[in-house]
Design a protein around this motif. Structure first.
Motif, PDB file in Angstrom:
ATOM      1  N   LYS A  11      22.199  51.065  61.495  1.00 55.97           N
ATOM      2  CA  LYS A  11      21.332  52.158  61.056  1.00 55.97           C
ATOM      3  C   LYS A  11      19.923  51.942  61.587  1.00 55.97           C
ATOM      4  CE  LYS A  11      20.716  55.974  58.693  1.00 55.97           C
ATOM      5  NZ  LYS A  11      21.418  57.209  59.036  1.00 55.97           N
ATOM      6  N   MET A  12      19.335  53.048  62.092  1.00 54.95           N
ATOM      7  CA  MET A  12      17.963  53.014  62.603  1.00 54.95           C
ATOM      8  C   MET A  12      17.157  54.124  61.944  1.00 54.95           C
ATOM      9  SD  MET A  12      18.482  52.416  66.705  1.00 54.95           S
ATOM     10  CE  MET A  12      16.739  52.108  67.005  1.00 54.95           C
ATOM     11  N   TYR A  13      15.851  53.875  61.771  1.00 55.23           N
ATOM     12  CA  TYR A  13      14.920  54.895  61.299  1.00 55.23           C
ATOM     13  C   TYR A  13      13.706  54.897  62.218  1.00 55.23           C
ATOM     14  CZ  TYR A  13      17.341  55.491  56.815  1.00 55.23           C
ATOM     15  OH  TYR A  13      18.276  55.770  55.847  1.00 55.23           O
ATOM     16  N   GLY A  14      13.420  56.053  62.804  1.00 51.69           N
ATOM     17  CA  GLY A  14      12.234  56.173  63.653  1.00 51.69           C
ATOM     18  C   GLY A  14      12.196  55.179  64.793  1.00 51.69           C
ATOM     19  N   PHE A  45      19.515  47.462  60.432  1.00 49.75           N
ATOM     20  CA  PHE A  45      20.534  46.420  60.583  1.00 49.75           C
ATOM     21  C   PHE A  45      21.529  46.872  61.645  1.00 49.75           C
ATOM     22  CE2 PHE A  45      21.354  48.836  56.619  1.00 49.75           C
ATOM     23  CZ  PHE A  45      22.455  49.583  57.023  1.00 49.75           C
ATOM     24  N   GLU A  46      22.247  45.890  62.235  1.00 48.84           N
ATOM     25  CA  GLU A  46      23.196  46.189  63.306  1.00 48.84           C
ATOM     26  C   GLU A  46      24.509  45.465  63.073  1.00 48.84           C
ATOM     27  OE1 GLU A  46      21.873  45.534  67.254  1.00 48.84           O
ATOM     28  OE2 GLU A  46      20.065  46.753  67.055  1.00 48.84           O
ATOM     29  N   ASN A  47      25.598  46.203  63.265  1.00 50.12           N
ATOM     30  CA  ASN A  47      26.951  45.635  63.291  1.00 50.12           C
ATOM     31  C   ASN A  47      27.276  44.763  62.078  1.00 50.12           C
ATOM     32  OD1 ASN A  47      27.251  46.830  65.857  1.00 50.12           O
ATOM     33  ND2 ASN A  47      26.290  45.047  66.817  1.00 50.12           N
ATOM     34  N   ILE A  48      26.953  45.261  60.872  1.00 46.79           N
ATOM     35  CA  ILE A  48      27.294  44.481  59.685  1.00 46.79           C
ATOM     36  C   ILE A  48      28.593  45.008  59.091  1.00 46.79           C
ATOM     37  CG2 ILE A  48      24.885  43.910  59.197  1.00 46.79           C
ATOM     38  CD1 ILE A  48      24.972  45.854  56.870  1.00 46.79           C
ATOM     39  N   LEU A  91      24.353  54.806  52.253  1.00 45.53           N
ATOM     40  CA  LEU A  91      25.562  54.902  53.078  1.00 45.53           C
ATOM     41  C   LEU A  91      26.815  54.818  52.205  1.00 45.53           C
ATOM     42  CD1 LEU A  91      24.581  52.597  56.098  1.00 45.53           C
ATOM     43  CD2 LEU A  91      24.399  55.074  55.955  1.00 45.53           C
ATOM     44  N   LEU A  92      26.810  53.891  51.217  1.00 42.85           N
ATOM     45  CA  LEU A  92      27.971  53.746  50.326  1.00 42.85           C
ATOM     46  C   LEU A  92      28.171  54.989  49.462  1.00 42.85           C
ATOM     47  CD1 LEU A  92      27.633  50.046  49.064  1.00 42.85           C
ATOM     48  CD2 LEU A  92      29.217  50.932  50.772  1.00 42.85           C
ATOM     49  N   ALA A  93      27.046  55.651  49.104  1.00 42.31           N
ATOM     50  CA  ALA A  93      27.115  56.847  48.246  1.00 42.31           C
ATOM     51  C   ALA A  93      27.366  58.123  49.041  1.00 42.31           C
ATOM     52  CB  ALA A  93      25.825  56.966  47.452  1.00 42.31           C
ATOM     53  N   LYS A  94      27.500  58.010  50.372  1.00 42.82           N
ATOM     54  CA  LYS A  94      27.743  59.154  51.267  1.00 42.82           C
ATOM     55  C   LYS A  94      26.542  60.105  51.326  1.00 42.82           C
ATOM     56  CE  LYS A  94      32.692  59.056  50.132  1.00 42.82           C
ATOM     57  NZ  LYS A  94      33.881  59.825  49.749  1.00 42.82           N
ATOM     58  N   VAL A  95      25.360  59.590  50.951  1.00 40.73           N
ATOM     59  CA  VAL A  95      24.136  60.391  51.060  1.00 40.73           C
ATOM     60  C   VAL A  95      23.714  60.467  52.527  1.00 40.73           C
ATOM     61  CG1 VAL A  95      21.685  60.507  50.409  1.00 40.73           C
ATOM     62  CG2 VAL A  95      23.404  59.784  48.736  1.00 40.73           C
ATOM     63  N   GLU A  96      23.942  59.374  53.275  1.00 39.52           N
ATOM     64  CA  GLU A  96      23.652  59.328  54.708  1.00 39.52           C
ATOM     65  C   GLU A  96      24.854  58.742  55.438  1.00 39.52           C
ATOM     66  OE1 GLU A  96      20.019  57.354  55.632  1.00 39.52           O
ATOM     67  OE2 GLU A  96      18.804  58.599  54.298  1.00 39.52           O
ATOM     68  N   ASP A  97      24.856  58.911  56.766  1.00 39.79           N
ATOM     69  CA  ASP A  97      25.933  58.370  57.600  1.00 39.79           C
ATOM     70  C   ASP A  97      25.378  57.256  58.482  1.00 39.79           C
ATOM     71  OD1 ASP A  97      27.880  60.245  56.708  1.00 39.79           O
ATOM     72  OD2 ASP A  97      26.926  61.757  57.988  1.00 39.79           O
ATOM     73  N   PRO A  98      26.199  56.249  58.802  1.00 42.73           N
ATOM     74  CA  PRO A  98      25.733  55.211  59.721  1.00 42.73           C
ATOM     75  C   PRO A  98      25.586  55.766  61.140  1.00 42.73           C
ATOM     76  CG  PRO A  98      28.053  54.871  59.188  1.00 42.73           C
ATOM     77  CD  PRO A  98      27.572  55.995  58.330  1.00 42.73           C
ATOM     78  N   ASP A  99      24.669  55.190  61.925  1.00 40.38           N
ATOM     79  CA  ASP A  99      24.510  55.603  63.319  1.00 40.38           C
ATOM     80  C   ASP A  99      25.711  55.159  64.159  1.00 40.38           C
ATOM     81  OD1 ASP A  99      22.047  56.678  62.697  1.00 40.38           O
ATOM     82  OD2 ASP A  99      20.980  54.820  63.114  1.00 40.38           O
ATOM     83  N   ILE A 150      27.283  37.726  45.651  1.00 40.82           N
ATOM     84  CA  ILE A 150      25.978  38.108  46.192  1.00 40.82           C
ATOM     85  C   ILE A 150      26.134  38.527  47.651  1.00 40.82           C
ATOM     86  CG2 ILE A 150      23.692  37.272  46.893  1.00 40.82           C
ATOM     87  CD1 ILE A 150      23.729  37.565  43.951  1.00 40.82           C
ATOM     88  N   PHE A 151      25.592  39.708  47.992  1.00 42.29           N
ATOM     89  CA  PHE A 151      25.450  40.143  49.380  1.00 42.29           C
ATOM     90  C   PHE A 151      23.980  39.928  49.744  1.00 42.29           C
ATOM     91  CE2 PHE A 151      29.092  43.511  49.757  1.00 42.29           C
ATOM     92  CZ  PHE A 151      30.016  42.523  49.442  1.00 42.29           C
ATOM     93  N   ASP A 152      23.716  38.978  50.621  1.00 44.54           N
ATOM     94  CA  ASP A 152      22.346  38.630  51.007  1.00 44.54           C
ATOM     95  C   ASP A 152      22.017  39.315  52.335  1.00 44.54           C
ATOM     96  OD1 ASP A 152      19.859  37.401  51.198  1.00 44.54           O
ATOM     97  OD2 ASP A 152      20.669  35.596  52.153  1.00 44.54           O
ATOM     98  N   LEU A 153      21.102  40.287  52.289  1.00 42.57           N
ATOM     99  CA  LEU A 153      20.716  41.049  53.473  1.00 42.57           C
ATOM    100  C   LEU A 153      19.406  40.478  54.011  1.00 42.57           C
ATOM    101  CD1 LEU A 153      21.503  43.492  55.236  1.00 42.57           C
ATOM    102  CD2 LEU A 153      20.140  44.928  53.720  1.00 42.57           C
ATOM    103  N   GLU A 154      19.476  39.881  55.205  1.00 38.65           N
ATOM    104  CA  GLU A 154      18.297  39.222  55.767  1.00 38.65           C
ATOM    105  C   GLU A 154      18.312  39.354  57.297  1.00 38.65           C
ATOM    106  OE1 GLU A 154      15.903  35.072  55.024  1.00 38.65           O
ATOM    107  OE2 GLU A 154      18.066  34.947  55.163  1.00 38.65           O
ATOM    108  N   ASP A 155      17.177  39.796  57.829  1.00 37.54           N
ATOM    109  CA  ASP A 155      17.031  39.938  59.285  1.00 37.54           C
ATOM    110  C   ASP A 155      18.162  40.763  59.901  1.00 37.54           C
ATOM    111  OD1 ASP A 155      14.705  38.432  59.256  1.00 37.54           O
ATOM    112  OD2 ASP A 155      15.794  36.544  59.509  1.00 37.54           O
ATOM    113  N   GLY A 156      18.542  41.841  59.217  1.00 42.23           N
ATOM    114  CA  GLY A 156      19.555  42.748  59.751  1.00 42.23           C
ATOM    115  C   GLY A 156      20.970  42.217  59.689  1.00 42.23           C
TER     116      GLY A 156
END
Length: 615
Positions: free
Chosen positions: A11-14, A19-22, A48-56, A227-233
């Motif tokens: 997913k990218m913004y602007g 994050f990439e390829n998780i 993304l999990l709630a279907k509010v947005e889609d992954p790139d 625990i899902f630890d999200l760090e540096d993408g």
């Protein structure tokens, strides 16, 4: 069973990659804590999990027919709806069935020739209504409203409530809907300690799957098992609660750093060998082709080697260190027989408090009990209804509120900082960098800062003022876990006095060995931290008083019926339940044998009454 799986999502913004390829999987009945620094992409994963947005890129698969609950923003409801009406929307399907059943009852009384077909349809609807908890709707709403402490809000128009109050109502609505996948983003932010502890118990028993984002370490420890630890993408998964995750992550980082160092030594040796082989090959006469081939072969092996990424043992943190030049007198803050009320609303009476130099004191209690009012009396923003409020000699107060507000919020961050701390711009930028405001970010407008960023700016101002009494009102509310830990370290080193109001139990237990607890219009003193004080409070309050207060505060949630005398003997309650169940069984038998439509309706009404008594 897997209810949701993400495969190589990005997913990218602007133009900035979040994050990439998780990839990850969510299994049925998991209790997952999604952690990471502010801005790491936790809320993006929720969308993304709630279907509010889609992954790139990549894809997410959900179990067929799965119901997802996610409170992204406050929904819009009719201006005529109360908080109770909003909660009742959770049972819209059951309410429709109930309407159909009532319509059938009328039809049966008017069309006796169709009685058999109508009875069959009525029985089907009644079975569906019963199986889906139709007779337990009122009890369910009462349970949620009492637990979240929103019973004083549910009869008010929803649109007149504050943002925090609306969030609590919507949280109650989502819990009543019982989705298969419950996504909670900072659910404890607007709850008092009692409501947080109730929510912990509710989520432990919840029959669906829970994924939550929280900076409340105690809450995470009590609720999650993964625990899902999200760090540096990147996302790393730990099968542990938060405290165990911290230990495992530290051990893993040390192992990774050791492996990285070993590989770096190996790479260095290989480079030296390649260089030496080439030198030997060139010194030979004629040049040695075999040595050149060996050097080239080793160089290709080095290029093929998968390079380990240097692990970050310690991420950038705020550089906090509070300064104190002049100490205060011995008695810093005193309440003597203080009473405070607003109109007919009495907060507390005969309240006594003594905060002395160097002490760490916490004030706890339910929302609306008067904690922040004590702080306002200290700051001379409120006056007591009766009694005395004293601030000691040479006391210099530094106040940090959860609602950090700044004058001229359209001004630049660096200018607002220098209003309180008179130093040159270059030095100011150097200080702000220690609070994670780097480069051009110091020229952003204060109005555009997040809650956590405003808190960091206020901390930066306080750190460079000559204060000896820190007054903190929910200081951890908008900080991520790492920033909370830095704040705790700074407060531990502060030589002056600290008075804090907080709902963060981890923070309270770690730093504050003295507690004042507001309960039932009384201020109780305890020479111990929150967890110890909680146990002592139960011992200190007379049992008769506790019972009386429970009766007084238990709301009649849906239909205001006259309160009936409650029998608190377990044996008598069990006997009453057995008697009601026997009556229900007899009623069912009578209804099966009854052919008179009027009598059937009477029996049905009687059954509903007994069902409510049983609930």
């Amino acid at each position: 069973m897997i209810i949701c799986s993400a495969n190589e999502i990005s997913k990218m913004y602007g133009g900035n990659s979040i994050f990439e390829n998780i990839s990850f999987e969510v299994h049925e009945k998991n209790r997952i804590g999604l952690v990471g620094r502010n801005g790491s992409g936790k809320t993006t994963i929720f969308k993304l999990l709630a279907k509010v947005e889609d992954p790139d890129r990549g894809n997410i698969a959900w179990k067929k027919g799965m119901k997802i609950g996610y409170l992204a923003q406050i929904p819009t409801f009719s201006s005529t709806m109360t908080g109770l009406d909003v909660l009742e929307t959770a049972f819209s399907e059951l309410n429709e069935i109930e309407k159909e059943m009532k319509a059938l009852e009328i039809a049966m009384s008017k069309e006796p020739d169709r009685i058999e077909s109508l009875l069959i349809k009525y029985g089907e609807l009644q079975e569906k209504f019963t199986l889906n908890g139709g007779y337990e709707m009122e009890a369910s709403i009462a349970k949620i409203s009492n637990g979240l402490n929103i019973h004083n809000l549910i009869h008010k128009p929803f649109h007149t409530l504050s943002g925090g109050e609306q969030t609590k109502i919507c949280l109650g609505l989502m819990l009543l809907q019982e989705p298969d996948l419950l996504l909670l983003d900072e659910p404890t932010n607007h709850l008092d300690i009692q409501a947080v502890e109730w929510l912990e118990g509710f989520l432990k028993e919840y029959k669906g799957t829970v994924v939550l984002i929280s900076h409340d370490r105690h809450f995470l420890d009590e609720v999650v098992n993964k625990i899902f630890d999200l760090e540096d993408g990147e996302i790393h998964i730990y099968h542990a609660n938060y405290s165990q995750f911290v230990k495992e992550k530290e051990e893993m980082l040390l192992q990774e750093f050791q492996a990285y160092q070993e590989q770096q030594k190996k790479i260095k040796k290989m480079k030296e060998t390649i260089k030496r082989l080439r030198e030997w090959a060139n010194q030979a006469n004629p040049p040695n082709a075999g040595l050149h081939r060996r050097a080239s072969s080793m160089e290709k092996a080095l290029e093929r080697m998968e390079k380990l990424k240097r692990p970050i043992l310690e991420a950038n943190k705020m550089g906090l260190h509070f300064q104190q030049k002049d100490r205060s007198g011995k008695d810093v803050f005193v309440l003597e027989n203080v009473e405070k009320s607003f109109g007919d609303k009495l907060l507390f009476t005969e309240a006594n408090m003594l905060v002395q130099y160097g002490e760490r004191t916490a004030i706890v209690g339910a929302n609306g009990s008067g904690k922040s009012t004590i702080i306002k009396m200290l700051l001379k923003e409120e006056v007591p209804t009766a009694g005395k409020v004293k601030v000691g000699n040479s006391v210099k107060v530094g106040y940090l509120s959860q609602h950090s507000s700044f004058h001229n919020s359209d001004r630049k961050l660096i200018d607002v900082f220098r209003e309180e701390v008179a130093i040159p711009e270059g030095e100011a930028r150097h200080i702000l960098a220690r609070f994670l405001f780097y480069g051009p970010s110091v020229f952003r407008k204060v109005s555009g800062l997040s809650g956590g960023e405003k808190m960091r700016l206020r901390l930066a101002q306080l750190m460079y003022q000559n204060i000896n009494f820190l007054v903190l009102d929910e200081p951890t509310n908008h900080l991520d876990i790492e920033s909370r830990e830095v704040l705790e370290e700074a407060l531990e080193d502060f030589p002056g006095t600290i008075l804090a109001v907080s709902h963060d139990r981890y923070f309270l237990n770690k730093l504050f060995p003295k507690t004042y607890w507001i309960e039932n219009e009384t201020l109780y003193p305890f020479a111990g931290p929150y967890s110890w004080a909680k146990g002592k409070l139960a011992e200190q309050q007379p049992k008769e008083e506790v019972t009386r207060n429970q009766k007084e505060t238990t709301p009649t949630v849906v239909r205001k019926q006259k309160a009936k005398k409650v029998d608190h003997s377990y044996q008598e309650i069990e006997e009453k339940l057995l008697r009601l169940e026997t009556e229900l069984a007899n009623l069912d038998d009578n209804m099966m044998r009854e052919n008179n439509i009027d009598r059937l309706q009477e029996l049905e009404e009687e059954k509903r009454t007994i069902e409510k008594q049983k609930d």
